[in-house]
Design a protein around this motif. Structure first.
Motif, PDB file in Angstrom:
ATOM      1  N   UNK A  62       0.725  -1.176  -0.025  1.00  0.00           N
ATOM      2  CA  UNK A  62       0.004   0.034  -0.085  1.00  0.00           C
ATOM      3  C   UNK A  62       0.969   1.213   0.262  1.00  0.00           C
ATOM      4  N   UNK A  63       1.830   1.252   0.600  1.00  0.00           N
ATOM      5  CA  UNK A  63       2.939   2.386   0.652  1.00  0.00           C
ATOM      6  C   UNK A  63       3.700   2.359  -0.520  1.00  0.00           C
ATOM      7  N   UNK A  64       3.702   1.422  -1.648  1.00  0.00           N
ATOM      8  CA  UNK A  64       4.610   1.296  -2.615  1.00  0.00           C
ATOM      9  C   UNK A  64       6.061   1.043  -2.381  1.00  0.00           C
ATOM     10  N   UNK A  65       6.284   0.241  -1.358  1.00  0.00           N
ATOM     11  CA  UNK A  65       7.818  -0.135  -1.094  1.00  0.00           C
ATOM     12  C   UNK A  65       8.222  -0.985  -1.445  1.00  0.00           C
ATOM     13  N   UNK A  66       9.462  -1.149  -2.238  1.00  0.00           N
ATOM     14  CA  UNK A  66       9.847  -2.305  -2.712  1.00  0.00           C
ATOM     15  C   UNK A  66      10.063  -3.551  -1.625  1.00  0.00           C
ATOM     16  N   UNK A  67       9.876  -4.731  -1.871  1.00  0.00           N
ATOM     17  CA  UNK A  67       9.978  -5.826  -0.948  1.00  0.00           C
ATOM     18  C   UNK A  67      11.169  -6.893  -1.184  1.00  0.00           C
ATOM     19  N   UNK A  68      11.925  -7.091  -0.189  1.00  0.00           N
ATOM     20  CA  UNK A  68      12.600  -8.389  -0.191  1.00  0.00           C
ATOM     21  C   UNK A  68      12.106  -9.211   1.185  1.00  0.00           C
TER      22      UNK A  68
END
Length: 381
Positions: free
Chosen positions: A293-299
């Protein structure tokens, strides 16, 4: 069937992701005109959960003592829960959240009306560190009690697959309802970075969660230490607390790691450049949903929620569950150095977030409730 459902939501953990899920569900049910009572245990209640619970207008609440561990005290808890329900019944739905409340509602005598709905929020047997004797015991308990549930709701496909393949729970008792979130309109990148204390030049990699073995914050910090040697402007942000806090701080001593303790994670999430989750097991963590929802890339490691949330190479990176520090460090370095890929991941995540909402979760749950109490037709017998 009446248009208004009478629902009892029962919870022992009283906090964390299961507590948040219950509060979102209670608010959603009330907003749709249903009658809701929350029966909760004060023993492990987090204060933020208690404050939020008491702030929900129109919500009825009752406390019942429940212990986390299986033991003789469960008999007393079952009797207390039965007494409360006898005073307040009838309910259309008895919905137990997490293992203890889920077990108690299924052990109630059939004289207590209401469809038995159980949401595990990660079966105990999903923990890869659980010893074989305990795995066997918990597995037997889940299999035996499954027959007494009207419906079991998994919050991720991984949890549903575990229920079917590992625990042997029949498909006709299983439903899938993925958790949903919504971020506050004031949860902006600019406000979040200012609150964290980040400069425009710093690239922030965040860990959000309880500092305990399940979340494996030490693996996160070891990976960060390796990545920071090659990305000089990288800064690690650790939001959360727990039994590994002292060990984590000792491991990170002298490095560019900011321990913030418990904070408003959803408000700060948009300030991160990368969200990293190193858990050993999960069902569907809220932090993962907050990241999209925050548009944060994920690992992240390949735990519950990965399949529904991260498409490898499109919206993030999913690493093997047993990935080493070097693998994590390499993934962090690669993404930290590739701004275009981070922007692409962010766009893909925001698109997926449109279907991962609280409203969708509440509506899907209500559909299960209605189906659970619907009379069986003669043709279906």
């Amino acid at each position: 069937m009446a248009d208004t459902l009478r629902v009892a939501l029962i919870l022992e953990t009283s906090g964390g992701g299961s507590g948040r899920h219950l509060l979102d569900l209670a608010r959603g049910l009330l907003a749709r005109g249903h009658d809701v009572t929350v029966i909760w245990a004060p023993g492990r209640a987090q204060q933020d959960f208690v404050d939020a619970l008491h702030a929900v207008e129109g919500l009825k609440t009752v406390t019942v003592e429940m212990a986390r561990a299986v033991g003789p005290g469960d008999v007393k808890s079952l009797r207390a829960l039965q007494k409360v329900l006898q005073c307040l019944m009838p309910f259309d739905i008895l919905h137990g959240h997490s293992s203890k409340a889920g077990a108690l509602i299924r052990l109630l005598p059939r004289s207590i009306p209401g469809a038995r709905i159980y949401t595990p929020h990660a079966f105990r047997t999903m923990d890869p560190g659980l010893g074989q004797p305990h795995r066997l015991i918990y597995g037997i308990i889940e299999r035996v009690l499954a027959a007494r549930a009207t419906r079991i709701i998994a919050v991720s496909q991984a949890e549903a697959d575990h229920a079917s393949a590992v625990l042997g729970i029949a498909a006709n008792r299983l439903s899938l309802v993925v958790n949903g979130v919504s971020l506050s309109p004031d949860a902006t990148r600019e406000a979040a970075r200012q609150a964290i204390g980040l400069s425009d030049q710093e690239l922030a990699v965040g860990f959000i969660g309880r500092l305990e073995d399940q979340k494996d914050p030490l693996r996160f910090l070891r990976g960060i230490a390796l990545a920071a040697k090659r990305v000089s402007h990288l800064k690690a942000i650790v939001i959360g607390d727990g039994p590994l806090r002292a060990e984590a701080e000792a491991l990170a001593e002298g490095s560019n790691v900011h321990f913030m303790g418990w904070q408003d994670g959803p408000r700060l999430m948009p300030g991160l450049d990368i969200f990293c989750m190193t858990s050993r097991y999960e069902a569907m963590p809220y932090t993962l949903l907050e990241a999209i929802h925050g548009g944060v890339p994920i690992i992240m490691t390949a735990v519950g929620g990965a399949n529904e949330t991260v498409l490898e190479g499109v919206s993030g990176h999913v690493l093997p569950l047993d990935c080493g520090d070097q693998d994590l460090g390499e993934a962090l370095v690669s993404l930290a150095r590739d701004e275009a890929r981070r922007k692409s991941f962010s766009s893909a995540s925001r698109h997926l977030a449109r279907s991962r909402t609280i409203d969708a979760m509440v509506d899907d749950t209500i559909s299960i409730y209605i189906d659970a109490i619907a009379p069986v037709s003669v043709e279906a017998i």
